[in-house]
Scaffold this active site. Structure first.
Site, PDB file in Angstrom:
ATOM      1  N   GLY A  11     -10.756 -11.363  17.838  1.00 11.55           N
ATOM      2  CA  GLY A  11     -10.306 -10.404  18.849  1.00 11.55           C
ATOM      3  C   GLY A  11     -10.146  -9.019  18.235  1.00 11.55           C
ATOM      4  O   GLY A  11      -9.285  -8.243  18.633  1.00 11.55           O
ATOM      5  N   GLY A  14      -9.947  -5.419  20.168  1.00 13.07           N
ATOM      6  CA  GLY A  14      -8.869  -5.134  21.106  1.00 13.07           C
ATOM      7  C   GLY A  14      -7.951  -4.017  20.635  1.00 13.07           C
ATOM      8  O   GLY A  14      -8.191  -3.376  19.600  1.00 13.07           O
ATOM      9  N   GLN A  15      -6.875  -3.796  21.395  1.00 15.35           N
ATOM     10  CA  GLN A  15      -5.960  -2.688  21.100  1.00 15.35           C
ATOM     11  C   GLN A  15      -5.393  -2.796  19.680  1.00 15.35           C
ATOM     12  O   GLN A  15      -5.401  -1.834  18.915  1.00 15.35           O
ATOM     13  CB  GLN A  15      -4.799  -2.658  22.115  1.00 15.35           C
ATOM     14  N   ASP A  37     -15.413 -10.796  17.523  1.00 15.52           N
ATOM     15  CA  ASP A  37     -15.019 -10.659  18.935  1.00 15.52           C
ATOM     16  C   ASP A  37     -16.175 -11.177  19.765  1.00 15.52           C
ATOM     17  O   ASP A  37     -17.199 -11.594  19.211  1.00 15.52           O
ATOM     18  CB  ASP A  37     -14.691  -9.182  19.275  1.00 15.52           C
ATOM     19  N   TYR A 142       0.665 -15.845  31.139  1.00 11.57           N
ATOM     20  CA  TYR A 142       0.587 -15.330  29.756  1.00 11.57           C
ATOM     21  C   TYR A 142       1.830 -15.751  28.972  1.00 11.57           C
ATOM     22  O   TYR A 142       1.728 -16.284  27.852  1.00 11.57           O
ATOM     23  CB  TYR A 142       0.482 -13.807  29.831  1.00 11.57           C
ATOM     24  N   LYS A 146       2.240 -18.266  25.755  1.00 14.02           N
ATOM     25  CA  LYS A 146       2.840 -17.841  24.474  1.00 14.02           C
ATOM     26  C   LYS A 146       3.979 -18.779  24.059  1.00 14.02           C
ATOM     27  O   LYS A 146       4.136 -19.066  22.872  1.00 14.02           O
ATOM     28  CB  LYS A 146       3.342 -16.398  24.558  1.00 14.02           C
TER      29      LYS A 146
HETATM   30  P1  NAD Z   1      -6.612  -6.892  23.825  1.00 10.71           P
HETATM   31  O1  NAD Z   1      -6.736  -7.476  25.183  1.00 10.71           O
HETATM   32  O2  NAD Z   1      -6.665  -5.423  23.671  1.00 10.71           O
HETATM   33  O3  NAD Z   1      -7.707  -7.527  22.861  1.00 10.71           O
HETATM   34  C1  NAD Z   1      -8.011  -8.893  22.856  1.00 10.71           C
HETATM   35  C2  NAD Z   1      -9.406  -9.059  22.292  1.00 10.71           C
HETATM   36  O4  NAD Z   1      -9.719 -10.462  22.306  1.00 10.71           O
HETATM   37  C3  NAD Z   1     -10.490  -8.365  23.127  1.00 10.71           C
HETATM   38  O5  NAD Z   1     -11.263  -7.507  22.304  1.00 10.71           O
HETATM   39  C4  NAD Z   1     -11.327  -9.506  23.694  1.00 10.71           C
HETATM   40  O6  NAD Z   1     -12.712  -9.212  23.787  1.00 10.71           O
HETATM   41  C5  NAD Z   1     -11.078 -10.591  22.665  1.00 10.71           C
HETATM   42  N1  NAD Z   1     -11.297 -11.942  23.202  1.00 10.71           N
HETATM   43  C6  NAD Z   1     -10.962 -12.431  24.433  1.00 10.71           C
HETATM   44  N2  NAD Z   1     -11.374 -13.691  24.560  1.00 10.71           N
HETATM   45  C7  NAD Z   1     -11.982 -14.027  23.395  1.00 10.71           C
HETATM   46  C8  NAD Z   1     -12.616 -15.191  22.922  1.00 10.71           C
HETATM   47  N3  NAD Z   1     -12.745 -16.293  23.692  1.00 10.71           N
HETATM   48  N4  NAD Z   1     -13.132 -15.205  21.661  1.00 10.71           N
HETATM   49  C9  NAD Z   1     -13.031 -14.096  20.882  1.00 10.71           C
HETATM   50  N5  NAD Z   1     -12.446 -12.945  21.274  1.00 10.71           N
HETATM   51  C10 NAD Z   1     -11.935 -12.915  22.523  1.00 10.71           C
HETATM   52  O7  NAD Z   1      -5.257  -7.475  23.186  1.00 10.71           O
HETATM   53  P2  NAD Z   1      -4.298  -6.784  22.101  1.00 10.71           P
HETATM   54  O8  NAD Z   1      -3.403  -5.861  22.838  1.00 10.71           O
HETATM   55  O9  NAD Z   1      -5.075  -6.287  20.958  1.00 10.71           O
HETATM   56  O10 NAD Z   1      -3.414  -8.040  21.696  1.00 10.71           O
HETATM   57  C11 NAD Z   1      -3.662  -8.797  20.518  1.00 10.71           C
HETATM   58  C12 NAD Z   1      -2.638  -9.915  20.455  1.00 10.71           C
HETATM   59  O11 NAD Z   1      -1.318  -9.350  20.448  1.00 10.71           O
HETATM   60  C13 NAD Z   1      -2.674 -10.880  21.659  1.00 10.71           C
HETATM   61  O12 NAD Z   1      -2.373 -12.179  21.221  1.00 10.71           O
HETATM   62  C14 NAD Z   1      -1.564 -10.384  22.536  1.00 10.71           C
HETATM   63  O13 NAD Z   1      -1.034 -11.413  23.332  1.00 10.71           O
HETATM   64  C15 NAD Z   1      -0.559  -9.904  21.509  1.00 10.71           C
HETATM   65  N6  NAD Z   1       0.379  -8.895  22.074  1.00 10.71           N
HETATM   66  C16 NAD Z   1      -0.065  -7.642  22.400  1.00 10.71           C
HETATM   67  C17 NAD Z   1       0.824  -6.709  22.933  1.00 10.71           C
HETATM   68  C18 NAD Z   1       0.390  -5.316  23.303  1.00 10.71           C
HETATM   69  O14 NAD Z   1       1.209  -4.526  23.818  1.00 10.71           O
HETATM   70  N7  NAD Z   1      -0.853  -4.942  23.061  1.00 10.71           N
HETATM   71  C19 NAD Z   1       2.171  -7.061  23.123  1.00 10.71           C
HETATM   72  C20 NAD Z   1       2.576  -8.357  22.801  1.00 10.71           C
HETATM   73  C21 NAD Z   1       1.676  -9.260  22.245  1.00 10.71           C
END
Ligand code: NAD
Length: 316
Positions: A11, A14-15, A37, A142, A146
């Site tokens: 992943g 992602g962000q 990804d 979600y 978790k």
């Molecule tokens: P995001 O949605 O920005 O990125 C997730 C990435 O996972 C994406 O690039 C997507 O293409 C990839 N993805 C989705 N399904 C996939 C698969 N089957 N195989 C491979 N890749 C896949 O999420 P994020 O904000 O970067 O979050 C990362 C982690 O941190 C997650 O577990 C999220 O729950 C956790 N989190 C994030 C936040 C936040 O504010 N951003 C807050 C709490 C927890």
């Protein structure tokens, strides 16, 4: 010793992955980190491999191909996006999690990082200074995924001695990347609009206080937890983690100090109910005691950083 580690980030586009990748490369070298990804970015980052983490055979083949020693599993469907298709969100979040834990067990990975979220908390948890051991009755698919993930992490640690570590991230604010469908995305969106000279309509009420954290703090917390000696990790579900807490109105006022013409309206949508079920602030005493966690960025420091970096990006 550290140079021998080979890291797989799942992943990575992602962000959080976008910002974490360069930090991990600083520590383990460019060749020591494999980004993966569903699709490559253009231009591709680092050493990149296409991976759908719902596919266990492909995941294990990739780990073997690159002699991976640690996995950072960031792939997930987030809170707001998950509500559009709950069963699909459950399927993706659980299948990818179990594939990573099984790979860790079968291929003897040294360490695994699996983030959790403040979305594990629901109506029963105290909303102020929410304790580590609060009752967990999340309102989103979600959050349910978790809570289940945290318990699976503990199970794999106890039953198979997998060294899996986890943090309950608050809403993450960073300039490096755009958020991927969470309930706290408004904060990053508001900064982007202000810097672009546009107005913004926030989907949460102005007085909705939520726990937030700056990306630099997220990356430092993640790396500090992963580098802590295993015997210092007393929480094998997921650690509460605090950065700062603020409301959309407080963020708006803060931005207006730098952009006096910026206007923000407030029109709540379905995300308001999700936000209302979440904590306002977090008690992270366990993280402080076990591995010395201390956040560095408050709201005004986050605003200064975000505006500076986003303005540079706009000029660039
Ligand atoms: P995001 O949605 O920005 O990125 C997730 C990435 O996972 C994406 O690039 C997507 O293409 C990839 N993805 C989705 N399904 C996939 C698969 N089957 N195989 C491979 N890749 C896949 O999420 P994020 O904000 O970067 O979050 C990362 C982690 O941190 C997650 O577990 C999220 O729950 C956790 N989190 C994030 C936040 C936040 O504010 N951003 C807050 C709490 C927890």
């Amino acid at each position: 010793m550290m140079n021998k580690e080979k890291i797989l980030v799942i992943g990575a586009n992602g962000q959080i992955g976008t910002a974490l990748l360069p930090k991990l490369q600083e520590i383990y070298g460019e060749d020591g980190v494999i980004a993966s990804d569903l699709q490559a970015t253009n231009p591709p980052k680092s050493v990149f491999e296409t991976l759908d983490a719902t596919q266990p055979t492909a995941l294990q083949a990739l780990i073997k191909k690159h002699n991976i020693t640690q996995v950072y599993h960031l792939a997930a469907v987030l809170s707001a996006k998950g509500e559009a298709n709950p069963l699909q969100a459950w399927e993706i979040n659980m299948q990818t999690l179990l594939n990573v834990l099984e790979a860790a067990r079968n291929l003897n990975l040294k360490k695994v990082f699996i983030p959790s979220s403040i979305a594990v908390f629901g109506e029963s948890a105290p909303h102020q200074f929410t304790p580590q051991q609060a009752y967990l009755d999340p309102t989103t698919v979600y959050g349910i995924s978790k809570v289940a993930a945290e318990n699976w992490c503990l199970y794999y640690h106890k039953r198979y001695q997998v060294d899996v570590r986890s943090l309950r991230y608050p809403g993450v604010i960073g300039y490096q990347s755009l958020p991927g469908g969470g309930t706290t995305d408004y904060a990053v969106e508001m900064y982007h609009k202000a810097v672009a000279g546009e107005n913004y309509t926030c989907y949460l009420q102005e007085n909705t206080r939520l726990p937030m954290i700056y990306m630099e703090d997220v990356l430092r917390a993640t790396i500090e937890l992963m580098e802590a000696p295993a015997d210092q990790i007393s929480v094998r579900t997921s650690y509460n983690l605090a950065g700062t807490s603020f409301t959309p109105a407080e963020l708006y006022e803060n931005i207006k100090l730098l952009f006096p013409d910026f206007q923000c309206g407030f029109v709540p949508d379905f995300r308001q109910a999700i936000a209302d079920s979440w904590p306002e602030s977090i008690d992270d005493t366990s993280a402080q005691k076990d591995w010395g966690w201390k956040p560095k960025f408050d709201l005004s420091q986050i605003t200064t950083e975000m505006i500076t970096h986003l303005s540079k990006q706009l000029i660039g």
